[in-house]
Design a protein around this motif. Structure first.
Motif, PDB file in Angstrom:
ATOM      1  N   GLY A   1       0.806  -1.222   0.000  1.00 25.21           N
ATOM      2  CA  GLY A   1       0.000   0.000   0.000  1.00 25.21           C
ATOM      3  C   GLY A   1       0.838   1.271   0.000  1.00 25.21           C
ATOM      4  O   GLY A   1       0.445   2.278  -0.598  1.00 25.21           O
TER       5      GLY A   1
ATOM      6  N   GLY B   1      -2.113  -3.965  -2.541  1.00 25.34           N
ATOM      7  CA  GLY B   1      -2.738  -2.710  -2.089  1.00 25.34           C
ATOM      8  C   GLY B   1      -3.371  -2.037  -3.288  1.00 25.34           C
ATOM      9  O   GLY B   1      -2.888  -2.173  -4.415  1.00 25.34           O
TER      10      GLY B   1
ATOM     11  N   THR C   1      -2.960   2.428   2.611  1.00 30.48           N
ATOM     12  CA  THR C   1      -2.443   3.027   1.373  1.00 30.48           C
ATOM     13  C   THR C   1      -2.083   4.502   1.597  1.00 30.48           C
ATOM     14  O   THR C   1      -2.361   5.357   0.766  1.00 30.48           O
ATOM     15  CB  THR C   1      -3.441   2.848   0.211  1.00 30.48           C
TER      16      THR C   1
END
Ligand code: MF3
Ligand code: CO
Length: 267
Positions: free
Chosen positions: A17, A110, A252
């Motif tokens: 992420g 991610g 993220t």
């Protein structure tokens, strides 16, 4: 089947992420009037290469007979909602530029998206991006152990519709982490027909796709680009998160915890 993740798995998803976030932040730096969407994708590619990470989208097949996605990231402009294929289109000073980035790294995935606001976009376009960004964060805050997916959907839908915009029905958020798309589906509209319970250890991608006017979609001749049927503008923000009790861990973000891109604030 919903795959709940261990602490270690969540840290693995966060490592993927963070690369997603770095890609979104570097494209935000380079997106300017005159750049083509293919050139913007090259900015993303250089970050994938820096980490020896893979695109989770390149070659992705949504169904057995569907074409494989042909690019590293998705770039969708103005009335394009999602899944735009980078090419020779040049960004103008009044565009809304939505990017969607999926990274596969060390076995984890991610997924996040953002809509960049170019300097001369209309006040309505700016407001659309800001409302969509806030809708994402309303949705994230509603994701709690003991709740339901529809809590997220309701938070997003009520906020978006309360601000006079509409939410796309044809595409939804999703579980994420080991695969790009895992159960459960996470719609941006309330749908009690398959309303999964939310639990600690679930990792999901919440991704409001918001339209200026009607939410109905059409798919372009390239077989991928999803656009508004009425030609109205659309915006898209997404994060991958983990649910931990009644808190949410956004996976993220940049390594320092900052958002990769925040649209200009509208008061
Ligand atoms: N980020 C998109 C999603 O969340 C996936 C893009 S579809 C692909 O579903 F084919 F480009 F991978
Ligand atoms: Co997604």
């Amino acid at each position: 089947m919903i795959i709940k993740k261990s602490r270690e798995q969540i840290e693995g998803i966060r490592r993927a992420g963070r690369i997603v976030a770095e890609i979104i932040a570097s494209m935000a730096e380079y997106v300017k009037p005159g750049i083509t969407t293919a050139e913007l994708q090259d900015v993303a590619k250089s970050v994938f290469e820096k980490y020896d990470a893979k695109s989770a989208f390149l070659g992705y097949r949504p169904g057995r007979n569907m074409p494989a996605y042909p690019a590293y990231v998705c770039i969708s402009v103005n009335d394009e909602i999602v899944h735009g294929i980078p090419g020779n289109r040049r960004i103008t000073s009044s565009d809304l530029v939505s990017v969607d980035v999926g990274v596969r790294y060390n076995g984890f995935v991610g997924d996040a998206a953002a809509t960049y606001v170019m300097p001369d976009t209309s006040p309505n376009a700016k407001r659309l991006a800001w409302i969509t960004y806030q809708a994402l964060h309303r949705g994230i805050s509603a994701a709690k152990d003991g709740g339901k997916v529809s809590d997220i959907s309701a938070a997003v839908q009520n906020f978006v519709e309360g601000n006079g915009y509409s939410v796309v029905r044809d595409l939804v958020g999703h579980g994420v982490g080991i695969q790009l798309h895992e159960d459960p589906q996470v719609p941006n509209f309330v749908d009690y027909r398959n309303d999964a319970p939310l639990q600690t250890g679930m990792t999901i991608a919440i991704e409001p796709m918001v339209c200026e006017m009607d939410y109905r979609t059409i798919t372009a001749a390239d077989g991928w680009t999803v656009k508004t049927a009425d030609g109205g503008l659309s915006a898209h923000f997404e994060h991958s998160i983990a649910i931990i009790g009644d808190r949410q861990d956004i996976l993220t973000l940049l390594p320092d915890g900052r958002e990769p891109y925040v649209p200009p604030e509208i008061l």
